[in-house]
Design a protein around this motif. Structure first.
Motif, PDB file in Angstrom:
ATOM      1  N   SER A  28       0.844  -1.188   0.000  1.00  0.00           N
ATOM      2  CA  SER A  28       0.000   0.000   0.000  1.00  0.00           C
ATOM      3  C   SER A  28       0.881   1.241   0.000  1.00  0.00           C
ATOM      4  CB  SER A  28      -0.916  -0.012   1.220  1.00  0.00           C
ATOM      5  OG  SER A  28      -0.145   0.113   2.411  1.00  0.00           O
ATOM      6  N   ASP A  29       0.253   2.411  -0.056  1.00  0.00           N
ATOM      7  CA  ASP A  29       1.037   3.632  -0.160  1.00  0.00           C
ATOM      8  C   ASP A  29       1.773   3.986   1.127  1.00  0.00           C
ATOM      9  OD1 ASP A  29      -1.220   4.233   1.251  1.00  0.00           O
ATOM     10  OD2 ASP A  29      -1.979   5.738  -0.162  1.00  0.00           O
ATOM     11  N   ASN A  30       1.509   3.216   2.213  1.00  0.00           N
ATOM     12  CA  ASN A  30       2.288   3.443   3.432  1.00  0.00           C
ATOM     13  C   ASN A  30       3.439   2.453   3.573  1.00  0.00           C
ATOM     14  OD1 ASN A  30       1.086   1.069   4.199  1.00  0.00           O
ATOM     15  ND2 ASN A  30      -0.133   1.958   5.873  1.00  0.00           N
ATOM     16  N   GLY A  31       3.622   1.614   2.539  1.00  0.00           N
ATOM     17  CA  GLY A  31       4.753   0.682   2.526  1.00  0.00           C
ATOM     18  C   GLY A  31       4.464  -0.668   3.124  1.00  0.00           C
ATOM     19  N   SER A  32       3.266  -0.870   3.658  1.00  0.00           N
ATOM     20  CA  SER A  32       2.945  -2.163   4.248  1.00  0.00           C
ATOM     21  C   SER A  32       2.307  -3.067   3.215  1.00  0.00           C
ATOM     22  CB  SER A  32       1.978  -1.976   5.430  1.00  0.00           C
ATOM     23  OG  SER A  32       0.702  -1.558   4.953  1.00  0.00           O
ATOM     24  N   GLY A  33       2.211  -4.349   3.562  1.00  0.00           N
ATOM     25  CA  GLY A  33       1.472  -5.257   2.715  1.00  0.00           C
ATOM     26  C   GLY A  33      -0.019  -5.009   2.840  1.00  0.00           C
ATOM     27  N   LEU A  34      -0.815  -5.846   2.213  1.00  0.00           N
ATOM     28  CA  LEU A  34      -2.262  -5.690   2.302  1.00  0.00           C
ATOM     29  C   LEU A  34      -2.742  -6.301   3.612  1.00  0.00           C
ATOM     30  CD1 LEU A  34      -3.373  -6.553  -1.349  1.00  0.00           C
ATOM     31  CD2 LEU A  34      -2.567  -4.382  -0.396  1.00  0.00           C
ATOM     32  N   VAL A  35      -3.299  -5.443   4.475  1.00  0.00           N
ATOM     33  CA  VAL A  35      -3.696  -5.898   5.813  1.00  0.00           C
ATOM     34  C   VAL A  35      -5.094  -5.407   6.153  1.00  0.00           C
ATOM     35  CG1 VAL A  35      -1.333  -6.025   6.673  1.00  0.00           C
ATOM     36  CG2 VAL A  35      -2.605  -3.875   6.882  1.00  0.00           C
ATOM     37  N   GLU A  36      -5.694  -6.128   7.122  1.00  0.00           N
ATOM     38  CA  GLU A  36      -6.956  -5.688   7.698  1.00  0.00           C
ATOM     39  C   GLU A  36      -6.678  -4.522   8.654  1.00  0.00           C
ATOM     40  OE1 GLU A  36      -9.845  -6.679   6.804  1.00  0.00           O
ATOM     41  OE2 GLU A  36     -10.193  -8.829   7.080  1.00  0.00           O
ATOM     42  N   ARG A  37      -7.751  -3.973   9.183  1.00  0.00           N
ATOM     43  CA  ARG A  37      -7.574  -2.840  10.114  1.00  0.00           C
ATOM     44  C   ARG A  37      -6.883  -3.273  11.397  1.00  0.00           C
ATOM     45  NH1 ARG A  37     -10.250   1.269   7.778  1.00  0.00           N
ATOM     46  NH2 ARG A  37     -12.035   0.779   6.432  1.00  0.00           N
ATOM     47  N   ASP A  38      -6.960  -4.573  11.729  1.00  0.00           N
ATOM     48  CA  ASP A  38      -6.252  -5.063  12.919  1.00  0.00           C
ATOM     49  C   ASP A  38      -4.824  -5.495  12.595  1.00  0.00           C
ATOM     50  OD1 ASP A  38      -6.622  -7.365  11.502  1.00  0.00           O
ATOM     51  OD2 ASP A  38      -7.764  -8.436  13.033  1.00  0.00           O
ATOM     52  N   VAL A  67       2.031 -12.531   3.670  1.00  0.00           N
ATOM     53  CA  VAL A  67       2.623 -11.593   4.633  1.00  0.00           C
ATOM     54  C   VAL A  67       3.513 -10.594   3.914  1.00  0.00           C
ATOM     55  CG1 VAL A  67       4.140 -11.401   6.641  1.00  0.00           C
ATOM     56  CG2 VAL A  67       2.531 -13.318   6.464  1.00  0.00           C
ATOM     57  N   ASP A  68       3.376  -9.320   4.291  1.00  0.00           N
ATOM     58  CA  ASP A  68       4.134  -8.203   3.720  1.00  0.00           C
ATOM     59  C   ASP A  68       3.865  -8.019   2.225  1.00  0.00           C
ATOM     60  OD1 ASP A  68       5.317  -7.593   6.182  1.00  0.00           O
ATOM     61  OD2 ASP A  68       6.957  -9.002   5.850  1.00  0.00           O
ATOM     62  N   GLY A  69       2.787  -8.625   1.752  1.00  0.00           N
ATOM     63  CA  GLY A  69       2.385  -8.410   0.365  1.00  0.00           C
ATOM     64  C   GLY A  69       3.083  -9.291  -0.659  1.00  0.00           C
ATOM     65  N   TYR A  70       3.884 -10.236  -0.202  1.00  0.00           N
ATOM     66  CA  TYR A  70       4.596 -11.088  -1.165  1.00  0.00           C
ATOM     67  C   TYR A  70       3.640 -12.112  -1.785  1.00  0.00           C
ATOM     68  CZ  TYR A  70       9.002  -9.142   0.462  1.00  0.00           C
ATOM     69  OH  TYR A  70      10.022  -8.279   0.760  1.00  0.00           O
ATOM     70  N   TRP A  71       3.871 -12.423  -3.046  1.00  0.00           N
ATOM     71  CA  TRP A  71       3.059 -13.400  -3.757  1.00  0.00           C
ATOM     72  C   TRP A  71       3.931 -14.151  -4.759  1.00  0.00           C
ATOM     73  CZ3 TRP A  71       3.383 -12.609  -8.923  1.00  0.00           C
ATOM     74  CH2 TRP A  71       3.691 -11.306  -9.363  1.00  0.00           C
ATOM     75  N   ASN A  72       3.486 -15.316  -5.145  1.00  0.00           N
ATOM     76  CA  ASN A  72       4.149 -16.057  -6.215  1.00  0.00           C
ATOM     77  C   ASN A  72       3.110 -16.920  -6.918  1.00  0.00           C
ATOM     78  OD1 ASN A  72       4.346 -18.950  -5.045  1.00  0.00           O
ATOM     79  ND2 ASN A  72       5.194 -17.657  -3.415  1.00  0.00           N
ATOM     80  N   ALA A  73       3.390 -17.254  -8.163  1.00  0.00           N
ATOM     81  CA  ALA A  73       2.452 -18.033  -8.964  1.00  0.00           C
ATOM     82  C   ALA A  73       3.221 -18.851  -9.981  1.00  0.00           C
ATOM     83  CB  ALA A  73       1.449 -17.113  -9.664  1.00  0.00           C
ATOM     84  N   VAL A  88       3.893 -10.225 -19.397  1.00  0.00           N
ATOM     85  CA  VAL A  88       2.976 -10.759 -18.410  1.00  0.00           C
ATOM     86  C   VAL A  88       2.474  -9.598 -17.568  1.00  0.00           C
ATOM     87  CG1 VAL A  88       4.933 -11.344 -16.876  1.00  0.00           C
ATOM     88  CG2 VAL A  88       2.667 -12.347 -16.475  1.00  0.00           C
ATOM     89  N   GLU A  89       1.160  -9.518 -17.429  1.00  0.00           N
ATOM     90  CA  GLU A  89       0.542  -8.454 -16.640  1.00  0.00           C
ATOM     91  C   GLU A  89      -0.005  -9.036 -15.345  1.00  0.00           C
ATOM     92  OE1 GLU A  89       0.505  -7.567 -20.891  1.00  0.00           O
ATOM     93  OE2 GLU A  89      -0.843  -8.984 -19.856  1.00  0.00           O
ATOM     94  N   ALA A  90       0.295  -8.383 -14.239  1.00  0.00           N
ATOM     95  CA  ALA A  90      -0.215  -8.766 -12.926  1.00  0.00           C
ATOM     96  C   ALA A  90      -1.167  -7.675 -12.451  1.00  0.00           C
ATOM     97  CB  ALA A  90       0.926  -8.945 -11.931  1.00  0.00           C
ATOM     98  N   THR A  91      -2.371  -8.073 -12.055  1.00  0.00           N
ATOM     99  CA  THR A  91      -3.411  -7.119 -11.678  1.00  0.00           C
ATOM    100  C   THR A  91      -3.995  -7.480 -10.320  1.00  0.00           C
ATOM    101  OG1 THR A  91      -3.984  -6.794 -14.012  1.00  0.00           O
ATOM    102  CG2 THR A  91      -5.595  -6.067 -12.373  1.00  0.00           C
ATOM    103  N   TYR A  92      -4.195  -6.461  -9.491  1.00  0.00           N
ATOM    104  CA  TYR A  92      -4.898  -6.648  -8.227  1.00  0.00           C
ATOM    105  C   TYR A  92      -6.239  -5.924  -8.311  1.00  0.00           C
ATOM    106  CZ  TYR A  92      -6.336  -5.953  -3.386  1.00  0.00           C
ATOM    107  OH  TYR A  92      -7.066  -5.895  -2.216  1.00  0.00           O
ATOM    108  N   ILE A  93      -7.315  -6.682  -8.136  1.00  0.00           N
ATOM    109  CA  ILE A  93      -8.659  -6.121  -8.083  1.00  0.00           C
ATOM    110  C   ILE A  93      -9.166  -6.301  -6.656  1.00  0.00           C
ATOM    111  CG2 ILE A  93     -11.015  -6.248  -8.977  1.00  0.00           C
ATOM    112  CD1 ILE A  93      -9.872  -7.383 -11.567  1.00  0.00           C
ATOM    113  N   PRO A  94      -9.277  -5.226  -5.897  1.00  0.00           N
ATOM    114  CA  PRO A  94      -9.613  -5.358  -4.470  1.00  0.00           C
ATOM    115  C   PRO A  94     -11.052  -5.818  -4.256  1.00  0.00           C
ATOM    116  CG  PRO A  94      -9.571  -3.052  -5.106  1.00  0.00           C
ATOM    117  CD  PRO A  94      -9.061  -3.820  -6.284  1.00  0.00           C
ATOM    118  N   SER A  95     -11.256  -6.536  -3.180  1.00  0.00           N
ATOM    119  CA  SER A  95     -12.600  -6.952  -2.765  1.00  0.00           C
ATOM    120  C   SER A  95     -13.069  -6.157  -1.553  1.00  0.00           C
ATOM    121  CB  SER A  95     -12.607  -8.451  -2.443  1.00  0.00           C
ATOM    122  OG  SER A  95     -11.668  -8.748  -1.417  1.00  0.00           O
ATOM    123  N   VAL A  96     -12.248  -5.202  -1.155  1.00  0.00           N
ATOM    124  CA  VAL A  96     -12.601  -4.308  -0.045  1.00  0.00           C
ATOM    125  C   VAL A  96     -12.560  -2.875  -0.555  1.00  0.00           C
ATOM    126  CG1 VAL A  96     -11.775  -5.883   1.751  1.00  0.00           C
ATOM    127  CG2 VAL A  96     -10.196  -4.247   0.720  1.00  0.00           C
TER     128      VAL A  96
END
Length: 267
Positions: A28-38, A67-73, A88-96
């Motif tokens: 995210s724009d604060n440098g963290s991975g994708l996390v819940e509010r907790d 964790v920390d936004g890392y992914w692999n496929a 190769v295009e990688a896309t994130y479509i948020p559900s929140v």
């Protein structure tokens, strides 16, 4: 929050029909991975993929954001995937509603593969040499080959090496190099040695392929034809005169054109 996808450089050079791994990170724009509010990892967050802006021609597994936004496929290319440079295009479509989607891309090179088969000589439905594909030893055997890539396209102006398999271990094997025409076919002849064993024997064709990270993997194939040998009957001894009721005895030899006894499979 805004999100940003990073794709690690793709070092793989896959061949159509094979798989390669892709990895990266989304923050995210604060440098963290994708996390819940907790601050726990956001569930059900996945990276979606396309190749050259198309969702077809491949399958993808994985892509779960951890964790920390890392992914692999793992991406498996289709059998008919074209050789060349691709994106190769990688896309994130948020559900929140508190993350904004994002995308990024990376390039990679892929290779294709070739397929080759004999048009002549051919095998029948049970894998036996065609009755039309027979030649006397000491004479020529004709052949025709067809070379195509993994997309089924004809490969013209390519060099093929065709050999008599039985001679490959000799000091001077019987071999010829032929070039494919624009329609992918190549035609040529080989001279069957005058002392070659009679019976079924193989033609072997080899294609080295096209080198490079966007090249074509080579291939080989074989087919079978029948080598014939002439026979010679010699009568060495027979009676000059016979009386009615006598038994006639005839002696002689039946040999092949090399003066050898007739054999089956070398026996």
């Amino acid at each position: 929050s805004l999100t940003f996808i990073v794709i690690d450089p793709v070092a793989a050079n896959p061949v159509a029909g094979t798989s390669f791994n892709i990895s990266g990170q989304i923050v995210s724009d604060n440098g963290s991975g994708l996390v819940e509010r907790d601050n726990s990892v956001l569930p059900n967050a996945n990276i979606l993929f396309s190749l050259d802006r198309q969702p077809i021609g491949f399958t993808a597994t994985g892509g779960v954001v951890g964790v920390d936004g890392y992914w692999n496929a793992t991406i498996r290319l289709g059998e008919t995937f074209a050789a060349g440079n691709h994106t190769v295009e990688a896309t994130y479509i948020p559900s929140v509603n508190y993350y904004v989607g994002s995308e990024n891309n990376a390039s990679f090179d892929s290779r294709g593969y070739s397929t080759m088969n004999f048009i002549q000589p051919t095998l029948d439905g049970i894998g036996q040499p065609s009755l039309n594909d027979r030649t006397n030893r000491g004479e020529n055997i004709s052949f025709t080959l067809l070379l195509r890539d993994n997309q089924g396209l004809a490969m013209g102006n390519q060099s093929l090496i065709v050999s008599l398999s039985e001679t490959l271990q000799l000091a001077n094997p019987v071999t010829v190099t032929v070039m494919t025409a624009a329609n992918g076919t190549a035609t040529g002849i080989l001279t069957v040695p005058a002392n070659m064993s009679v019976g079924p024997t193989d033609l072997f064709a080899d294609y080295a392929g096209i080198s490079g990270t966007t090249g074509i993997i080579g291939s080989n194939t074989s087919s079978t034809f029948v080598v014939l040998g002439a026979t010679e009957v010699v009568i060495s001894d027979a009676p000059d005169v016979l009386t009615a009721g006598d038994t006639m005895y005839v002696n002689g030899t039946l040999l092949d054109d090399l003066g050898l006894i007739l054999q089956t499979d070398g026996n």
